[in-house]
Design a protein around this motif. Structure first.
Motif, PDB file in Angstrom:
ATOM      1  N   MET A  81     -11.719  -6.984  32.373  1.00 27.57           N
ATOM      2  CA  MET A  81     -12.938  -7.373  33.074  1.00 27.57           C
ATOM      3  C   MET A  81     -12.985  -8.876  33.310  1.00 27.57           C
ATOM      4  N   ARG A  82     -12.475  -9.634  32.327  1.00 22.14           N
ATOM      5  CA  ARG A  82     -12.455 -11.078  32.502  1.00 22.14           C
ATOM      6  C   ARG A  82     -11.565 -11.461  33.675  1.00 22.14           C
ATOM      7  N   ARG A  83     -10.401 -10.785  33.767  1.00 22.83           N
ATOM      8  CA  ARG A  83      -9.492 -11.116  34.856  1.00 22.83           C
ATOM      9  C   ARG A  83     -10.097 -10.754  36.196  1.00 22.83           C
ATOM     10  N   LEU A  84     -10.761  -9.588  36.238  1.00 24.23           N
ATOM     11  CA  LEU A  84     -11.340  -9.168  37.500  1.00 24.23           C
ATOM     12  C   LEU A  84     -12.461 -10.107  37.914  1.00 24.23           C
ATOM     13  N   ARG A  85     -13.171 -10.652  36.936  1.00 20.17           N
ATOM     14  CA  ARG A  85     -14.252 -11.550  37.280  1.00 20.17           C
ATOM     15  C   ARG A  85     -13.735 -12.797  37.974  1.00 20.17           C
ATOM     16  N   ARG A  86     -12.485 -13.188  37.619  1.00 20.80           N
ATOM     17  CA  ARG A  86     -11.913 -14.380  38.253  1.00 20.80           C
ATOM     18  C   ARG A  86     -11.754 -14.191  39.757  1.00 20.80           C
ATOM     19  N   VAL A  87     -11.512 -12.949  40.178  1.00 23.31           N
ATOM     20  CA  VAL A  87     -11.373 -12.713  41.605  1.00 23.31           C
ATOM     21  C   VAL A  87     -12.644 -12.132  42.185  1.00 23.31           C
ATOM     22  N   ASN A  88     -13.781 -12.434  41.568  1.00 18.27           N
ATOM     23  CA  ASN A  88     -15.092 -12.082  42.124  1.00 18.27           C
ATOM     24  C   ASN A  88     -15.352 -10.600  42.245  1.00 18.27           C
ATOM     25  N   VAL A  89     -14.748  -9.787  41.383  1.00 14.83           N
ATOM     26  CA  VAL A  89     -15.080  -8.366  41.391  1.00 14.83           C
ATOM     27  C   VAL A  89     -16.294  -8.166  40.494  1.00 14.83           C
ATOM     28  N   ASP A  90     -17.180  -7.246  40.848  1.00 18.09           N
ATOM     29  CA  ASP A  90     -18.342  -6.965  39.999  1.00 18.09           C
ATOM     30  C   ASP A  90     -17.864  -6.588  38.619  1.00 18.09           C
ATOM     31  N   HIS A  91     -18.434  -7.201  37.595  1.00 15.41           N
ATOM     32  CA  HIS A  91     -17.948  -6.901  36.257  1.00 15.41           C
ATOM     33  C   HIS A  91     -18.960  -6.170  35.418  1.00 15.41           C
ATOM     34  N   PHE A  92     -19.979  -5.626  36.035  1.00 15.24           N
ATOM     35  CA  PHE A  92     -20.972  -4.863  35.303  1.00 15.24           C
ATOM     36  C   PHE A  92     -20.428  -3.454  35.090  1.00 15.24           C
ATOM     37  N   HIS A  93     -20.303  -3.067  33.845  1.00 16.04           N
ATOM     38  CA  HIS A  93     -19.668  -1.806  33.486  1.00 16.04           C
ATOM     39  C   HIS A  93     -20.677  -0.679  33.656  1.00 16.04           C
ATOM     40  N   VAL A  94     -20.518   0.148  34.660  1.00 15.27           N
ATOM     41  CA  VAL A  94     -21.582   1.115  34.932  1.00 15.27           C
ATOM     42  C   VAL A  94     -21.226   2.544  34.561  1.00 15.27           C
ATOM     43  N   GLY A  95     -20.083   2.788  34.011  1.00 12.93           N
ATOM     44  CA  GLY A  95     -19.792   4.176  33.672  1.00 12.93           C
ATOM     45  C   GLY A  95     -18.306   4.357  33.482  1.00 12.93           C
ATOM     46  N   TRP A  96     -17.884   5.595  33.468  1.00  8.92           N
ATOM     47  CA  TRP A  96     -16.469   5.879  33.268  1.00  8.92           C
ATOM     48  C   TRP A  96     -16.093   7.141  34.028  1.00  8.92           C
ATOM     49  N   TYR A  97     -14.793   7.314  34.259  1.00  9.78           N
ATOM     50  CA  TYR A  97     -14.380   8.515  34.972  1.00  9.78           C
ATOM     51  C   TYR A  97     -13.321   9.232  34.154  1.00  9.78           C
ATOM     52  N   GLN A  98     -13.178  10.504  34.433  1.00 15.13           N
ATOM     53  CA  GLN A  98     -12.209  11.320  33.702  1.00 15.13           C
ATOM     54  C   GLN A  98     -11.661  12.379  34.638  1.00 15.13           C
ATOM     55  N   SER A  99     -10.391  12.672  34.488  1.00 16.16           N
ATOM     56  CA  SER A  99      -9.835  13.738  35.310  1.00 16.16           C
ATOM     57  C   SER A  99     -10.009  15.045  34.556  1.00 16.16           C
ATOM     58  N   ALA A 100     -10.095  16.134  35.275  1.00 19.02           N
ATOM     59  CA  ALA A 100     -10.317  17.413  34.628  1.00 19.02           C
ATOM     60  C   ALA A 100      -9.409  18.436  35.264  1.00 19.02           C
ATOM     61  N   ASP A 101      -8.895  19.329  34.442  1.00 14.21           N
ATOM     62  CA  ASP A 101      -8.027  20.373  34.934  1.00 14.21           C
ATOM     63  C   ASP A 101      -8.873  21.576  35.294  1.00 14.21           C
ATOM     64  N   VAL A 102      -8.871  22.012  36.550  1.00 18.91           N
ATOM     65  CA  VAL A 102      -9.742  23.091  37.023  1.00 18.91           C
ATOM     66  C   VAL A 102     -11.156  22.963  36.486  1.00 18.91           C
ATOM     67  N   GLY A 103     -11.656  21.747  36.396  1.00 14.90           N
ATOM     68  CA  GLY A 103     -13.076  21.576  36.114  1.00 14.90           C
ATOM     69  C   GLY A 103     -13.515  21.811  34.687  1.00 14.90           C
ATOM     70  N   ASN A 104     -12.634  21.837  33.699  1.00 11.81           N
ATOM     71  CA  ASN A 104     -13.108  22.035  32.322  1.00 11.81           C
ATOM     72  C   ASN A 104     -13.248  20.698  31.647  1.00 11.81           C
ATOM     73  N   PHE A 105     -14.423  20.116  31.790  1.00 17.09           N
ATOM     74  CA  PHE A 105     -14.584  18.780  31.256  1.00 17.09           C
ATOM     75  C   PHE A 105     -15.581  18.726  30.123  1.00 17.09           C
ATOM     76  N   LEU A 106     -16.408  19.798  29.992  1.00 16.70           N
ATOM     77  CA  LEU A 106     -17.494  19.747  29.029  1.00 16.70           C
ATOM     78  C   LEU A 106     -16.957  19.935  27.622  1.00 16.70           C
ATOM     79  N   SER A 107     -17.038  18.927  26.812  1.00 12.90           N
ATOM     80  CA  SER A 107     -16.557  19.051  25.439  1.00 12.90           C
ATOM     81  C   SER A 107     -17.380  18.111  24.581  1.00 12.90           C
ATOM     82  N   GLN A 108     -17.204  18.238  23.269  1.00 12.38           N
ATOM     83  CA  GLN A 108     -17.999  17.422  22.375  1.00 12.38           C
ATOM     84  C   GLN A 108     -17.688  15.944  22.545  1.00 12.38           C
ATOM     85  N   SER A 109     -16.397  15.631  22.773  1.00  8.81           N
ATOM     86  CA  SER A 109     -16.048  14.217  22.899  1.00  8.81           C
ATOM     87  C   SER A 109     -16.678  13.620  24.148  1.00  8.81           C
ATOM     88  N   LEU A 110     -16.763  14.439  25.223  1.00 18.62           N
ATOM     89  CA  LEU A 110     -17.387  13.935  26.435  1.00 18.62           C
ATOM     90  C   LEU A 110     -18.844  13.621  26.201  1.00 18.62           C
TER      91      LEU A 110
END
Lengths: 276, 338
Positions: B84-113
């Motif tokens: 994030m520090r590096r990205l801020r140097r090139v003026n990218v928004d550095h506000f962390h707004v969430g996360w993404y995850q890939s899912a195999d045939v849509g099975n993403f719901l789990s306790q860790s999630l």
């Protein structure tokens, strides 16, 4: 010094370059960065890139090379197969400063490729050009180097094409300039519509040729023949059987899925209603 | 940028902070690339962080970066901060707004999630988790969905109490764990120009894969996962039933013991002996632990998503089969007339 080098660029790289250009500091006209990817037997595939802060003065150029190394290391942790294959810059020409930067990059990798994206839209096009550096000069005289253009092509993974098509809809989206990812059925409907319009064009062309309004082209004719023969030749009853069975399968799966959903809801109500 | 983030903090907690998510084309393409590369090399999920900002009632995602795979040798926090520090140097928004995850045939719901999203949402009010479905997108249907935990889910997780009573009090069921937030994709005008240039360079046949009739493999995968989940839910239901039977039996035992006690006390009172001390009933018959309902709820939610996906998938499969029927009919009618 293979001059028949082909450079294949993924769309992500171009998105990133345009975004970096839009976010540049107010006093820079140009942005530069590193290209990452793989290089194999005369084909350079560029899969990623990042921006490197730099300043250009009249006679010298400063680029934060430590920053470039750091970001490259960070990226290696995620994707160990991406190496530095060259560098990119916005703008439509190769300047003196470019050769200095190019020299730095030739220390990092064997045959760096230089990509320019013309964001200033000179000539009403955003040109994408690739160069390699060829040294010229007499062996015992002064050596120089020249940027020679190489072919640049676009390549995508399969899902990237789909993503690109979806994003491309924002071009024609009107005022709001936004587009939503579509439901499955809507996509198939749209594809069917596109196919139908393509077929209309082909039919129109054939009619034109038949009524002598347009010249006949042998290659097109051969491809049309191939097209018509590519519809598989099935007897009517075999087709009806295959059709009926696949429809029945799909309907059964849908019924089962809905049944499961209803059961889940019942189960939920029952377990929450039971008293200890 | 800073004061826009500040004004969104004044939104009270129980108001819906986000009504839709606006994604930049760049973020979409980066997510697609990362998840695709991960799915080709190994079967683990690909995860990454989303960066952007909050404007009024929408969450704008302007960039993202992938996380390295789980490795004990490196510190993930440090990697994130570094990036994030590096990205801020090139003026990218550095506000962390969430996360993404890939899912195999849509099975993403789990306790860790649930846990990760809970931590994100408590530290950053407006965060979302974006799920990218690899198998379906390979087949030509780009599937990108954004989810947020409902306030009830957050309350439930904070308590850590998963007994049926607690769940009943919160009125939470598998359907009210997550809400889906609509995603729109937006591009700047310069990007639009670039894309119109690109569209000339891409060959026309690429990207019509979703008209392919042979999509049975995706359906097979989905059905298989669905069957596994239903089996799991069945096991959980059996466990719960067993627990209930034990409770009933315990009640009966308690009842019998109390009766016996009362009888004994009556007998002793008749003989003028002191009554037996009143022992705590509960200490003799310890209350049985209630099995937590979190896992069955998650599994039920997962099954629900599967059935929805399957119905959607089959509907478009049916459409394609009908298309081929139209072609075949046209061909037959031509054969009949000529």
């Amino acid at each position: 010094m293979a001059l028949n080098l082909v450079v294949k660029v993924h769309p992500v790289v171009l998105f990133q370059i345009v975004d970096a250009y839009e976010r540049r500091n107010a006093d820079s006209h140009r942005v530069i960065g590193t290209l990452l990817g793989t290089s194999d037997k005369g084909v350079v595939e560029v899969t990623n890139c990042f921006c490197v802060p730099h300043k250009e003065h009249a006679d010298q150029v400063e680029a934060e090379l430590n920053y470039a190394m750091d970001v490259y290391e960070l990226n290696r942790r995620v994707n160990a197969s991406e190496n530095i294959v060259g560098w990119w810059a916005t703008g439509n020409e190769v300047t003196n400063h470019s050769s200095v930067i190019h020299e730095y990059y030739s220390r990092e990798c064997r045959e760096p490729v230089h990509l320019t994206v013309d964001t200033s839209l000179a000539g009403a096009r955003m040109g994408l050009r690739g160069y390699v550096c060829v040294s010229l000069g007499v062996p015992r005289g002064k050596q120089g180097c020249m940027f020679t253009p190489v072919d640049v092509a676009l390549t995508c993974y399969d899902p990237e094409v789909v993503g690109l098509q979806l994003c491309a809809k924002t071009v024609s989206a009107g005022r709001s300039r936004t587009v939503q990812p579509m439901r499955d059925l809507a996509q198939v409907a749209e594809a069917a519509g596109k196919l139908s319009s393509l077929l209309d064009q082909v039919v129109q062309y054939v009619e034109d040729v038949v009524s002598e309004r347009a010249a006949a082209d042998k290659a097109v004719g051969r491809q049309l023949l191939e097209l018509i023969n590519s519809v598989p030749n099935m007897a009517a009853d075999t087709f009806a059987d295959a059709f009926a069975s696949s429809v029945k399968d799909s309907l059964m799966v849908v019924t089962l899925a809905q049944l499961i959903k209803t059961q889940l809801q019942l189960n939920e109500k029952l377990t929450l209603l039971t008293s200890q | 940028m800073a004061n826009r983030a500040g004004s969104s903090r004044r939104v009270p907690e129980n108001e819906a902070a986000i009504s839709y998510v606006q994604c930049d084309g760049l973020a979409v393409m980066k997510i697609v690339k990362h998840c695709h590369e991960e799915s080709c090399s190994n079967m683990e999920v690909a995860q990454g962080a989303l960066l952007g900002l909050v404007v009024e009632n929408r969450l704008e995602i302007t960039n993202c970066f992938p996380f390295p795979k789980h490795d004990d040798t490196m510190d993930e926090e440090e990697y994130q901060l570094d990036m994030m520090r590096r990205l801020r140097r090139v003026n990218v928004d550095h506000f962390h707004v969430g996360w993404y995850q890939s899912a195999d045939v849509g099975n993403f719901l789990s306790q860790s999630l649930l846990e990760s999203q809970y931590h994100y949402q408590t530290s950053i009010e407006e965060s979302v988790v974006v799920i990218y479905d690899t198998k379906k997108s390979n087949r030509g249907f780009l599937t990108l969905k954004a989810y947020r935990l409902t306030p009830q889910a957050i309350a439930m997780y904070k308590e850590g109490d998963y007994t049926p009573e607690a769940l009943r009090n919160l009125k939470i069921g598998y359907e009210s764990l997550f809400i889906e937030v609509p995603i729109v994709i937006r591009n700047s005008p310069l990007t639009n120009i670039m894309m119109s240039e690109l569209s000339e360079m891409i060959p026309e046949e690429d990207g019509s894969k979703f008209l392919d009739l042979g999509t049975a493999s995706v359906l097979e995968g989905q059905l298989r996962s669905l069957m596994e989940r239903v089996d799991e839910l069945n096991q959980e239901a059996i466990k719960f039933n067993r627990y209930q039977q034990l409770v009933v039996r315990q009640q009966q035992d308690k009842h019998r013991w109390l009766l016996k006690r009362a009888q004994e006390n009556a007998a002793r009172a008749a003989k003028d002996e002191p009554a037996l001390p009143d022992e705590d009933v509960n200490k003799l018959f310890k209350p049985l632990p209630v099995p937590p309902r979190l896992n069955p709820m998650i599994v039920a939610g997962q099954i629900n998503t599967y059935s929805q996906h399957i119905s959607q998938f089959c509907s478009q499969g049916l459409a394609k089969v009908y298309l081929t029927q139209a072609l075949q009919n046209a061909k037959e009618s031509k054969q009949n007339t000529t």
